[in-house]
Every structure is written in C-alpha cells, then in structure tokens.
Design a protein around this motif. Structure first.
Motif, PDB file in Angstrom:
ATOM      1  N   PRO A  73      37.528 -17.391 -17.984  1.00 21.24           N
ATOM      2  CA  PRO A  73      37.775 -18.392 -16.944  1.00 21.24           C
ATOM      3  C   PRO A  73      37.376 -19.798 -17.405  1.00 21.24           C
ATOM      4  O   PRO A  73      36.393 -19.976 -18.114  1.00 21.24           O
ATOM      5  N   PHE A  74      38.163 -20.789 -16.989  1.00 26.88           N
ATOM      6  CA  PHE A  74      37.893 -22.159 -17.382  1.00 26.88           C
ATOM      7  C   PHE A  74      36.582 -22.649 -16.767  1.00 26.88           C
ATOM      8  O   PHE A  74      36.233 -22.307 -15.647  1.00 26.88           O
ATOM      9  N   GLY A  75      35.858 -23.457 -17.524  1.00 29.16           N
ATOM     10  CA  GLY A  75      34.639 -24.076 -17.024  1.00 29.16           C
ATOM     11  C   GLY A  75      33.415 -23.194 -17.051  1.00 29.16           C
ATOM     12  O   GLY A  75      32.417 -23.522 -16.424  1.00 29.16           O
ATOM     13  N   PRO A  78      30.871 -19.142 -22.342  1.00 30.14           N
ATOM     14  CA  PRO A  78      31.165 -17.771 -22.814  1.00 30.14           C
ATOM     15  C   PRO A  78      29.921 -16.953 -23.119  1.00 30.14           C
ATOM     16  O   PRO A  78      29.939 -15.733 -23.006  1.00 30.14           O
ATOM     17  N   ALA A  79      28.821 -17.587 -23.477  1.00 31.02           N
ATOM     18  CA  ALA A  79      27.615 -16.836 -23.815  1.00 31.02           C
ATOM     19  C   ALA A  79      26.959 -16.234 -22.574  1.00 31.02           C
ATOM     20  O   ALA A  79      26.212 -15.272 -22.676  1.00 31.02           O
ATOM     21  N   ARG A  80      27.245 -16.773 -21.398  1.00 30.66           N
ATOM     22  CA  ARG A  80      26.605 -16.294 -20.178  1.00 30.66           C
ATOM     23  C   ARG A  80      27.454 -15.284 -19.418  1.00 30.66           C
ATOM     24  O   ARG A  80      27.048 -14.809 -18.370  1.00 30.66           O
ATOM     25  N   LEU A  81      28.636 -14.954 -19.932  1.00 28.09           N
ATOM     26  CA  LEU A  81      29.516 -14.009 -19.253  1.00 28.09           C
ATOM     27  C   LEU A  81      29.131 -12.580 -19.593  1.00 28.09           C
ATOM     28  O   LEU A  81      28.573 -12.296 -20.654  1.00 28.09           O
TER      29      LEU A  81
END
Length: 91
Positions: A73-75, A78-81
């Motif tokens: 998802p935009f915004g 990526p490390a916290r997904l």
C-alpha cells in the motif's frame, strides 16, 4: 459627519507637499517600500496561480482511466508491514 471645506483641503494639501519637500529621502523610501510590497504580493499571487494551474493540468492529463497497482500500500513503511504482505509476489 462634517465634510472638509475647499480652503481646509487646500491647506492640508499644501502642508503635505511641504512635508514631502522637506524630507525627500523618507518620502522616497516610503514610495520604494510601497512599490516593493505591492509587487511582492502580485508576484506571489501569480506564482500560486501558476502552480495551481500546473497541478490541475497534471491531474487532468492522468485521466479517469489511469490505475496504480502496487503490492505494498502507498504511504506505508515496508519494514513495518506484516510478513504476509511483504512476501507478496511481484506483478
């Protein structure tokens, strides 16, 4: 409200002209300040209007048939997904 008579207006005008002649540098600096202020307001308004037009043209150029697809998802960082989202296949 009392209106100014013609002799009073003439006297005020002559006093103003005498003050302008007595302090030429201050009068010139005042006029210069007014010119700089008005021109800066006009130029900032023109810049803002131009930027608004530019953004509007760019959005209109995208059109209604433009789609953006992403595996993340935009915004978001990526490390916290979660791992299940980070492990999605590339398109």
């Amino acid at each position: 409200m009392a209106l100014m008579t013609i002799p009073q207006a003439r006297e005020n005008f002559l006093a103003a002209m005498e003050t302008l002649r007595a302090s030429k540098v201050r009068s010139a600096l005042t006029v210069l300040g007014i010119i700089i202020g008005v021109s800066s307001v006009i130029s900032m308004a023109a810049i803002i209007q131009g930027l608004n037009k530019f953004v509007q043209d760019r959005v209109e150029r995208l059109g209604s048939r433009t789609y953006f697809i992403s595996r993340i998802p935009f915004g978001t960082d990526p490390a916290r997904l979660p791992e299940r989202i980070r492990a999605r296949k590339y398109l």
